[in-house]
Design a protein around this motif. Sequence first.
Motif, PDB file in Angstrom:
ATOM      1  N   LYS A 317       0.826  -1.205   0.000  1.00  0.00           N
ATOM      2  CA  LYS A 317       0.000   0.000   0.000  1.00  0.00           C
ATOM      3  C   LYS A 317       0.860   1.255   0.000  1.00  0.00           C
ATOM      4  O   LYS A 317       0.494   2.282  -0.581  1.00  0.00           O
ATOM      5  CB  LYS A 317      -0.963  -0.006   1.189  1.00  0.00           C
ATOM      6  N   GLY A 318       2.018   1.203   0.653  1.00  0.00           N
ATOM      7  CA  GLY A 318       2.940   2.330   0.580  1.00  0.00           C
ATOM      8  C   GLY A 318       3.373   2.593  -0.848  1.00  0.00           C
ATOM      9  O   GLY A 318       3.407   3.741  -1.312  1.00  0.00           O
ATOM     10  N   LEU A 319       3.685   1.521  -1.571  1.00  0.00           N
ATOM     11  CA  LEU A 319       4.066   1.673  -2.976  1.00  0.00           C
ATOM     12  C   LEU A 319       2.884   2.120  -3.828  1.00  0.00           C
ATOM     13  O   LEU A 319       3.058   2.843  -4.817  1.00  0.00           O
ATOM     14  CB  LEU A 319       4.624   0.346  -3.496  1.00  0.00           C
ATOM     15  N   ALA A 320       1.669   1.712  -3.449  1.00  0.00           N
ATOM     16  CA  ALA A 320       0.483   2.119  -4.210  1.00  0.00           C
ATOM     17  C   ALA A 320       0.276   3.622  -4.124  1.00  0.00           C
ATOM     18  O   ALA A 320       0.023   4.294  -5.139  1.00  0.00           O
ATOM     19  CB  ALA A 320      -0.750   1.384  -3.691  1.00  0.00           C
ATOM     20  N   MET A 355      10.142  -2.688 -10.618  1.00  0.00           N
ATOM     21  CA  MET A 355      11.166  -3.325  -9.799  1.00  0.00           C
ATOM     22  C   MET A 355      10.805  -3.238  -8.312  1.00  0.00           C
ATOM     23  O   MET A 355      10.964  -4.217  -7.558  1.00  0.00           O
ATOM     24  CB  MET A 355      12.518  -2.663 -10.041  1.00  0.00           C
ATOM     25  N   LEU A 356      10.281  -2.098  -7.869  1.00  0.00           N
ATOM     26  CA  LEU A 356       9.921  -1.947  -6.469  1.00  0.00           C
ATOM     27  C   LEU A 356       8.773  -2.882  -6.091  1.00  0.00           C
ATOM     28  O   LEU A 356       8.790  -3.519  -5.026  1.00  0.00           O
ATOM     29  CB  LEU A 356       9.534  -0.497  -6.184  1.00  0.00           C
ATOM     30  N   PHE A 357       7.766  -2.979  -6.934  1.00  0.00           N
ATOM     31  CA  PHE A 357       6.647  -3.865  -6.623  1.00  0.00           C
ATOM     32  C   PHE A 357       7.075  -5.326  -6.640  1.00  0.00           C
ATOM     33  O   PHE A 357       6.675  -6.107  -5.765  1.00  0.00           O
ATOM     34  CB  PHE A 357       5.493  -3.637  -7.603  1.00  0.00           C
ATOM     35  N   LEU A 358       7.863  -5.695  -7.633  1.00  0.00           N
ATOM     36  CA  LEU A 358       8.348  -7.077  -7.663  1.00  0.00           C
ATOM     37  C   LEU A 358       9.263  -7.337  -6.473  1.00  0.00           C
ATOM     38  O   LEU A 358       9.289  -8.455  -5.937  1.00  0.00           O
ATOM     39  CB  LEU A 358       9.065  -7.352  -8.983  1.00  0.00           C
ATOM     40  N   GLY A 359      10.008  -6.316  -6.048  1.00  0.00           N
ATOM     41  CA  GLY A 359      10.832  -6.454  -4.849  1.00  0.00           C
ATOM     42  C   GLY A 359       9.976  -6.670  -3.610  1.00  0.00           C
ATOM     43  O   GLY A 359      10.311  -7.490  -2.743  1.00  0.00           O
ATOM     44  N   SER A 360       8.861  -5.946  -3.523  1.00  0.00           N
ATOM     45  CA  SER A 360       7.963  -6.156  -2.380  1.00  0.00           C
ATOM     46  C   SER A 360       7.389  -7.568  -2.412  1.00  0.00           C
ATOM     47  O   SER A 360       7.219  -8.208  -1.364  1.00  0.00           O
ATOM     48  CB  SER A 360       6.841  -5.113  -2.396  1.00  0.00           C
ATOM     49  N   GLY A 361       7.080  -8.063  -3.604  1.00  0.00           N
ATOM     50  CA  GLY A 361       6.600  -9.437  -3.718  1.00  0.00           C
ATOM     51  C   GLY A 361       7.649 -10.439  -3.277  1.00  0.00           C
ATOM     52  O   GLY A 361       7.331 -11.462  -2.653  1.00  0.00           O
ATOM     53  N   ALA A 376      -1.259 -11.066   5.893  1.00  0.00           N
ATOM     54  CA  ALA A 376      -1.179  -9.640   6.189  1.00  0.00           C
ATOM     55  C   ALA A 376       0.129  -9.315   6.908  1.00  0.00           C
ATOM     56  O   ALA A 376       0.754  -8.286   6.653  1.00  0.00           O
ATOM     57  CB  ALA A 376      -2.375  -9.200   7.027  1.00  0.00           C
ATOM     58  N   LEU A 377       0.549 -10.186   7.827  1.00  0.00           N
ATOM     59  CA  LEU A 377       1.810  -9.961   8.525  1.00  0.00           C
ATOM     60  C   LEU A 377       2.990 -10.034   7.568  1.00  0.00           C
ATOM     61  O   LEU A 377       4.005  -9.363   7.776  1.00  0.00           O
ATOM     62  CB  LEU A 377       1.987 -10.986   9.651  1.00  0.00           C
ATOM     63  N   ALA A 378       2.880 -10.844   6.513  1.00  0.00           N
ATOM     64  CA  ALA A 378       3.967 -10.957   5.542  1.00  0.00           C
ATOM     65  C   ALA A 378       4.176  -9.656   4.785  1.00  0.00           C
ATOM     66  O   ALA A 378       5.227  -9.456   4.176  1.00  0.00           O
ATOM     67  CB  ALA A 378       3.680 -12.088   4.561  1.00  0.00           C
ATOM     68  N   GLN A 379       3.177  -8.775   4.812  1.00  0.00           N
ATOM     69  CA  GLN A 379       3.294  -7.491   4.120  1.00  0.00           C
ATOM     70  C   GLN A 379       3.562  -6.332   5.070  1.00  0.00           C
ATOM     71  O   GLN A 379       3.785  -5.216   4.626  1.00  0.00           O
ATOM     72  CB  GLN A 379       1.996  -7.199   3.352  1.00  0.00           C
TER      73      GLN A 379
END
Length: 685
Positions: A317-320, A355-361, A376-379
């Motif tokens: 959500k921060g990246l969103a 790259m940032l979103f794939l990094g978050s994944g 949810a905790l994993a995020q």
Amino acid sequence: MEPLYEYAWLIPVFPLLGAMLVGSGLISFNRATNALRQMNAVVIISFLGAAMSMSFALLWSQIHGHPVFLRTFEWASAGSFHLTMGYTIDHLTAMMLVVVTTVAFLVMVYTDGYMAHDPGYVRFYAYLSLFSASMLGLVISPNLVQVYIFWELVGMCSYLLVGFWYDRKAAANAAQKAFVTNRVGDFGLLLGILGLYWTTGSFDFQIIGDRLQELVSSGQISIVIASIFAILVFLGPAAKSAQFPLHVWLPDAMEGPTPISALIHAATMVAAGVFLIARMFPVFEGIPAVMNLIAWTGAFTAFLGASIAITQNDIKKGLAYSTISQLGYMVMAMGIGAYSAGLFHLMTHAYFKAMLFLGSGSVIHGMEDVVGHNPALAQDMRVMGGLRKFMPLTATSFLVGCLAISGIPPFAGFWSKDEILGKAFEANPALWILGWLTAGITAFYMFRMYFMTFEGPFRGNSTQAKAELLKAPALAFGPGAMDPRELEQGHDGHDSHDAHHGSESPHESPLTMTLPLLILAVPSVLIGLLGTPFHNYFEAFIYSPNETAAEALQAATEADLSEFWVMAGNSVGISLIGITLASLMYLRHKIDPAAIAAKIQPLYQLSLNKWYFDNIYDAVFVRGTRRIARQVLEVDYNVVDGAVNFTGFLAVITGEGLKYFENGRAQFYALIIFLAVLGFVIVAV
């Protein structure tokens, strides 16, 4: 080279064909198709790879001076009305084709590792391929009608992908929210298209712009009418590119799997809005009031997204909200007439945001073994920390993305964002101030995200911390505290159907996930060099439709370097301040963020509650609409149904009464006639 252009229509057809083949297999031979998981993935990735190869060849041809190519055929006609379909290849199309296909290709490679344990693996690939085909079809469209067709296909695919885990209530709600919000903008876009056709008699972008200016200058139509039509068209991009006030759908779209989050935020759905503004630039440019509206909408959205991002602890959500902010920069650039700068930022942002979103994944993938069945905790960044030693490749690529989006030279984001800020200062210093402040906030929240995730001690093994996180008030965690109720709703859990857990520490992601990250890091560092003020190759290639190639080349080679150093110094300076504050709070812990949050509680709550837009929309549009619907139902039940029921009741009563007069006796009928005539005579007298 001409055969390449003759068959350029195959670029969107290739991924469409892949989606059709795999989709047909899922419908007809579901079990066998799902059993051949990776084979289906190879088929779809190969088709997209073919489209990517053709896209690079077209870009190379356009760079070397091939003229604009247009191929159309008559699709429908009625009297004087003629509607054509086809495709066009110009500089903007070639650039967008490369951006979309490269990002989509890398996302698809990444998906193999990310969705490895998901039972919907094959279905997800089919959706991805259809999504890519829709966006590519939109990019090559030569007129507004064809754009609108693919525009709606892009929206449909986003609905399927955001709600991919449809058995989770949060994902289903997010898909509906995205769909409904975009329908608001799309309805405005449709009205604008019809209005412009009624005014100009054309669906062609350049013809609409030229004729509209002629009609306004000659007084045949009012500038107010032209402005209304242009604003209606702008509603479409405002919704697709998540601009205020239609921005609320994008953060909720994080309920979809992370690969689709990367694709939506980097190169497809949100990019479609900025792309349409660029295509409609000949229309917008001639109406200063609309250009100002676009510019201020973008500037406010950029600040709004950044101000909310600083209080997000869900990494996606921060990246969103970061994406919302960066899209605001692009829209602001279009509004001030900085056509090339806006599209340059679109290109650079596509690579480092993917790259940032794939990094978050990758982070989520590595954390799931630790947190088990609680996705949810994993995020949540509050249970991360210290991941750099466990996930060095992911951490390195994420750091590159943070530096790029923060505008630190020589990374790509510096050159594109600085060009926008420079143009904004020339157009309106107030816009520049808003963009400049946003740049500092961006650097702060991005490095806050990096430090909380990858630096310091690892917090994921603390059972007490997890328990407190689920029950403690948000303020206990300082700025960025997620509402604990959000943790109960569930977010991204690509492994939730088959989660592995029990590990004491996170792990690096497989090569299929880390390789796309490392590849995307290259353009995130280097691609900005195409737009340096010393020689702006990008501006010489991508320029406004109302400019000539010679004018664009001259502008690209002329630069006031003294002004550049001043503007660049200001933007880098505010970014370094943001990074320093983030390090003092979240790396070195010299400043207590919770104490600051307590002192500025109203502002903190404003950001934490996303400026209360969701609450307002829920009260006004959701509950308000339901209230109106209930009132309409009451009217329908008591008034409409009552009138119908009363009419029926009256017919029954009169029928029952009249049946006694229908006795078949002629004398009785004569008596009735006599009484009626007598009555008329009395009335007449």
